[in-house]
Structure formats: C-alpha cells, structure tokens
Scaffold this active site. Structure first.
Site, short mmCIF file in Angstrom:
data_model
loop_
_atom_site.label_atom_id
_atom_site.label_comp_id
_atom_site.label_asym_id
_atom_site.label_seq_id
_atom_site.Cartn_x
_atom_site.Cartn_y
_atom_site.Cartn_z
N GLU A 194 0.81 -1.22 0.00
CA GLU A 194 0.00 0.00 0.00
C GLU A 194 0.84 1.27 0.00
OE1 GLU A 194 -0.60 -2.62 1.89
OE2 GLU A 194 -2.60 -3.29 1.29
N HIS B 74 -12.00 -4.20 8.46
CA HIS B 74 -12.49 -4.11 7.08
C HIS B 74 -13.84 -3.39 7.01
CE1 HIS B 74 -9.51 -7.31 6.53
NE2 HIS B 74 -9.58 -7.09 5.23
#
Lengths: 323, 321
Positions: free
Chosen positions: A60, A129
């Site tokens: 990321e 999440h």
C-alpha cells in the site's frame, strides 16, 4: 432515466476518463485480473490493457507513493486502496507527501492523483475491514475529500476527481456498490465542493453523506408524518466543505442534526457543529445533535455490528429531542 | 578513463567544488543565524551526486533526501534561488515554503528533497512508472542513505520496480551513519547492495569517494534502465564528514575518526590527485574554476540576503491549484 448500480457508475466514470485522457491509469490490489473485489473494475483491463489497469503487489505504501510520483511526472493516476482500513499503511505517502508537495515546493508541482477507498460496514467484515475514516483527512490541508451517496454522484464526482489537479480522496461505500439509481446517459460532471439539498424543509436540518443519508431520509419520512418538516443535506464533499449550504439551511430551520457512520468522536459532525457554533449560533433554537458510530472498534458479531452505527430510530429521536 | 573527456572533467570538478563551497557557506550562514531550520550538509559525499548526475538528461527525474543540496546543484538547479530558499526568502525555489529539507526544482526534474527518511523510494518508482507508461525513455534516480535502506518503503519499491522492470536507479549513499547511529549496529548486511539479490536486480558497490568509479557504475545502470532492463541498486560507500545536522554535538564518534576520513577519502582531493597524475587537468585550470565558483557563491549569498521574505498574505498561496 436508466438505472445502474453505484459500482457500474464508477466503472463508467473510469472508462470515460481513460478514453478521454491517455495520462489516466489505475492501479491497486486485485483490480485487473479479478476486476476488483466488488466488481468495480470489471472489464477495464480488457478495454485499456494491463499496463493502464495494473494489479499491484500488496504494498500500500508504494501503491500510493508511486501514484504521487507518477502524478509529479505528468500522469493522472487513480490508486485503489482495496479497503479504506489499509490507508494507515500508506499514511506518510498521503499526509506528508501527496498533501504537501505542492505547497512545500511553492506551487512547482501539481499532484493530480485520486485515491479510491471502499469504506463502511458490511456483512460482519469486522474491525479491520469496516471503518469509515474520512474525518482523518479533514485535518490535513492540501487534500480534497469526496464521498458520494448515490450512483449519479458516484459517477460525476469520480470524473471531477480525475480531472482535478489536486489530490482527491474518493470514499465509496461498500453497501452502496450494489444499489441502483438513475444515472444520466449524457456526459456530466458533479462539482467537488457543492453539497446537495436532497429534500427541502423548514423545521430542522439534517446533514449527512454516503450510506447514512438513506437513514436520514427514512427518519425524515417518519418525522413528516408527525408534522415535522425536515431539510436533508447530502454533503457529497467533505473538503472543501460547502458551509454556505449548511448555514443557509440552519438559518432557515434553526435546528441541526448531523449523522454519519464514522465514529462520532472527532468526526465530520464535530467539525460542522463547531463551524456552525462559531459562525451562525445566533440562529439556533436548540442544541446541535451529532450521530455517529460508537467509540469502539467495529464488532464482528451481527448482533453487535447491527447496533454499532446510528440507526433510523437514533436519527428520528435526535430530531425529536431538539424540536 | 576513455569515456570522460576534458570538458566533462572540468564540469565534474566544478560541480564538486560548487557543492563543497555551497555547503561550507551554508554552515557559516546557519551558525550566523542567517539560515533557519535544520541544515544537513553533503560535505564529503560530492562525488556521488556528481558521478551519477552526469549520466542523466535534464528531463530525467531524481528524488532527494534531507541532505539534498548536492543533488539539487548536480541536477542543474541555480545557486541563487537555492540560497534564497534555504534562507526562507520569497525568491527561493519554493518561495520560502520549503527550506533546505524541501528544496526542489521541477524544471530540471528534481522532484524534491524529503524530510522523511525513505520518502523518495515510492515517488521515484512512480516517476519511472510514468516514463515507462509513456514510453519516453526517461529514467528516475532515487538517492537515499544507509538508514533509509531499513525502511519498508525500500523493500516495497525495489520489489515493485523489479517486478515491473521500471527505469529507476536506487543510489544508496552509505555515509556510515543513520542520523547518529553507526549503520552496522542496526543493519543486517555489511553491503546494502547485497540486498539486491532479494529483488532479482543487480547490486553494485561503488567507491563513493571516487567520482570516476561512481560515474562508470551509474553509467551502466542508467543505460540498463533506459534500454528497458529495469532497476539497479547502487551502493556508493562514503563517509559523512560533518555531523547529521549543523550543530550536531557528534557524541557517537571521535574527531580522530572524522579527520582520518577527511585526510584519506576527500573526493575532491581524490579527484585532483588523479587528474594531476594523469596530466588531464592542471593546477592552474582548477584554481581558475575555484575562483569562478567562489564568485558564484558570493553572488548567491548576496542575492539571498537582498531578497525579501514572503508577505503574510502569501501563507495560503499554492495550497490548492
């Protein structure tokens, strides 16, 4: 008007902008061969090739940082965060690099990068999440932050974000992906920085955005039955914030409720409440109410997950408390 | 040294002297209170930026570090707006918004110094990706230190650059100290170049105090990148003559250690002895360059001193386009 899903609307925006400008490309985890885990990139590599629609390593930091670098070198990258919950891994690249390079270098640089980040609670995705983290970026000068609530805005705002010469964070709610709504077939842009008065009313203003807007509309319907006339504002953009639309509404209704799924403490609602208190408090006839997620990580069990974000009932009750 | 003609020798010497004199002046001006903030000096490391940069074109990209004056000068930036910038003046490259740690000159492909150690890896990788997508044959060079090689960004960027065969050259300036910590006490390898094997790319050690060695090693890496061969990791071994920043009390090393390196490893002294021995340049020619550089530095300082500070109303300029 034809109806398409939120995910399809974002896909149309991507395809149109990639068609229009060869500098636009997109990269992220699982976006090319898989088509995105929510199907939001389906078919794009077949149209534009695997160079312009790139599967990245699970890195990321470098996904976002290389997006910044490619933007500085003249491209217009769109980078996908998979889940907004992973944005912390790339935080330095966002708040120290992406947001600052233009200012720090005295305007030499433009950073036309879009960071797309799916957010929100869905199907017991649990603590890592499910979050909504837009408020973090309200605190960082140099970024723009958009957060659409329906397919038409999803398309128009994404197109505007890609054409913007500033870095734009684009938060897209995972539940909204599957929902259908009317989307014009002709090309259009939704301007960044303009809130939308979804429903006019005279007794109370509810400001919201993204998935929670639907709950506000639901609550408004119930309140209408009791004779309370509600104005509902969809913020659409968090930075720059359309304070004028909020203030004009508050001046008229004299009551303000703000609702979002993100944690209430230190949230977007806090900023709006503070701004209203600073600038137009004399118009208010009651306290400002904020609704947001509880001050806990988002729990896994459906029984707990269900009660974590503000409900229609919570929004309804908040209005009743101040009217 | 067949590939280096006299014109290039003169340019190399001039560039190294320019960096040395600029840094000496920056040191003096900082201690004098004329430069605010932090200043990290490149003294002793001049051969690296110089040797790499004479392999690059103006439209190639570099990312730099907190110790970035040498890279900026070598990429072709002018001394006047550089000096003005580090003094916080309006006429500086960044209108006084960046300073020493955030100096940049986009006109010459210098994508910025960086206050975050290891902040340049991904940016250089992205610039190389842009070049590859355009098919433009540009390359990107990422300068970083031994300390930055322990950041996660190092790993992520080398992996991505290798997987995608991007035209980027990672140049580690191993000056032995990660801020104030001797790198061997916190780093798993003796040679940072050895880490290249984990990314299936060439890892080459260069003598960072010898501009000719750096030049040749960088030449091969730049050619490889331009031809589509992908990244190279170069480790240029050098020594940081000055402290981490101006004013560093340097508790972590002895004066003897520093003096020994300055006596034996000074890249400018090293250059001079080589070109004199080979009869490629004369003392007179180099003295002449020294004078020209001294004049240029003087003009830059005067320019910086005379320049105004930014006006208060400029504080919001350049936040958004």
């Amino acid at each position: 008007m034809r109806e398409i899903t939120f995910a399809e609307a974002t896909l149309e925006a991507m395809a149109e902008e990639m068609e229009r400008d060869p500098r636009v490309f997109v990269m992220g985890e699982d976006i090319a061969r898989q088509g995105g885990i929510f199907g939001q990139f389906k078919g794009l590599p077949q149209k534009f090739g695997y160079d312009r629609v790139r599967d990245t390593p699970i890195s990321e930091t470098t996904i976002v940082g290389s997006g910044v670098g490619a933007a500085l070198a003249g491209m217009r990258p769109v980078v996908d965060m998979h889940f907004v919950d992973f944005v912390g891994i790339a935080m330095d690249e966002i708040y120290n690099q992406m947001a600052k390079v233009r200012y720090m270098f005295g305007g030499q640089a433009t950073v036309p990068v879009v960071l797309r980040a799916p957010d929100g609670i869905t199907q017991s995705a649990a603590a890592q999440h499910s979050q909504s983290l837009e408020a973090w970026f309200l605190h960082v000068p140099g970024l723009k932050v958009v957060i659409p609530s329906n397919p038409a805005d999803a398309k128009g705002l994404l197109k505007s974000a890609i054409r913007d010469d500033n870095p734009v964070l684009y938060f897209e709610n995972k539940v909204l992906y599957r929902q259908k709504g009317p989307v014009p077939e002709d090309e259009y842009l939704t301007p960044i920085g303009q809130a939308n008065v979804v429903k006019e009313g005279k007794d109370v203003t509810i400001v919201s955005y993204s998935i929670t807007l639907q709950k506000c509309i639901e609550a408004a319907k119930r309140l209408e039955q009791e004779g309370i006339n509600v104005e509902v504002i969809d913020l659409r953009t968090i930075v720059p914030m359309d304070k004028e639309t909020i203030y004009n509404s508050v001046k008229k209704t004299k009551h303000l409720v703000i609702a979002h799924e993100a944690v209430k403490t230190g949230g977007v609602g806090a900023e709006i409440a503070a701004a209203v208190a600073e600038d137009v408090i004399e118009y208010l006839d009651g306290p400002i109410m904020r609704l947001g997620g509880k001050f806990t990580p988002i729990p896994f069990s459906p029984a707990l997950e269900k009660i974590w974000p503000p409900s229609v009932e919570d929004i309804y009750s908040a209005v009743k408390q101040i009217i | 040294m067949n590939s280096i003609d006299k014109e290039l020798l003169i340019k190399m010497y001039m560039n190294m002297v320019k960096i040395r004199r600029f840094e000496e002046k920056a040191n003096e001006l900082f201690l004098n209170g004329e430069i605010p903030g932090f200043v990290h000096l490149y003294i002793g490391e001049e051969a690296i930026a110089t040797g790499v940069m004479f392999n690059l074109n103006t439209d190639d990209y570099i990312t730099s570090t907190h110790r970035g004056h040498g890279h900026t000068i070598s990429k072709g930036a002018e001394l006047k707006p550089m000096m003005a910038e580090i003094m916080g003046k309006k006429t500086g490259y960044c209108h006084g918004k960046g300073g020493s740690m955030h100096i940049a000159d986009f006109k010459v492909g210098m994508l910025g110094a960086n206050g975050v150690v290891g902040g340049g890896f991904a940016i250089a990788t992205g610039a190389a990706l842009a070049a590859k997508l355009r098919g433009s044959k540009q390359v990107a060079v990422c300068f970083f230190g031994d300390g930055a090689s322990n950041r996660g960004t190092f790993h992520e960027s080398l992996n991505m650059a290798s997987a995608w065969r991007l035209p980027v050259i990672f140049v580690c300036e191993n000056n032995q100290y990660a801020s104030t910590t001797p790198y061997r006490t916190t780093t798993s390898v003796e040679n940072i170049a050895d880490r290249a094997i984990g990314y299936s790319i060439p890892g080459v050690v260069a003598n960072g105090n010898d501009v000719f060695d750096v030049y040749e090693v960088a030449k091969a890496a730049v050619e490889r990148a331009r031809e589509g061969g992908g990244p190279t990791l170069i480790e240029a071994k050098t020594y940081r003559i000055k402290g981490h920043f101006v004013g560093d009390p340097e508790m972590y090393r002895t004066k003897e250690e520093v003096n020994e390196h300055f006596e034996n490893d000074d890249p400018i002294k090293n250059f001079k002895s080589q070109v004199l021995r080979r009869g490629e340049l004369t003392d007179e020619e180099m003295d002449d360059i020294d004078k020209r550089v001294a004049d240029e530095i003087k003009e830059a300082v005067e320019y910086g001193r005379k320049s105004p500070y930014p006006e208060p109303e400029e504080i919001y300029d350049d936040l958004y386009v």
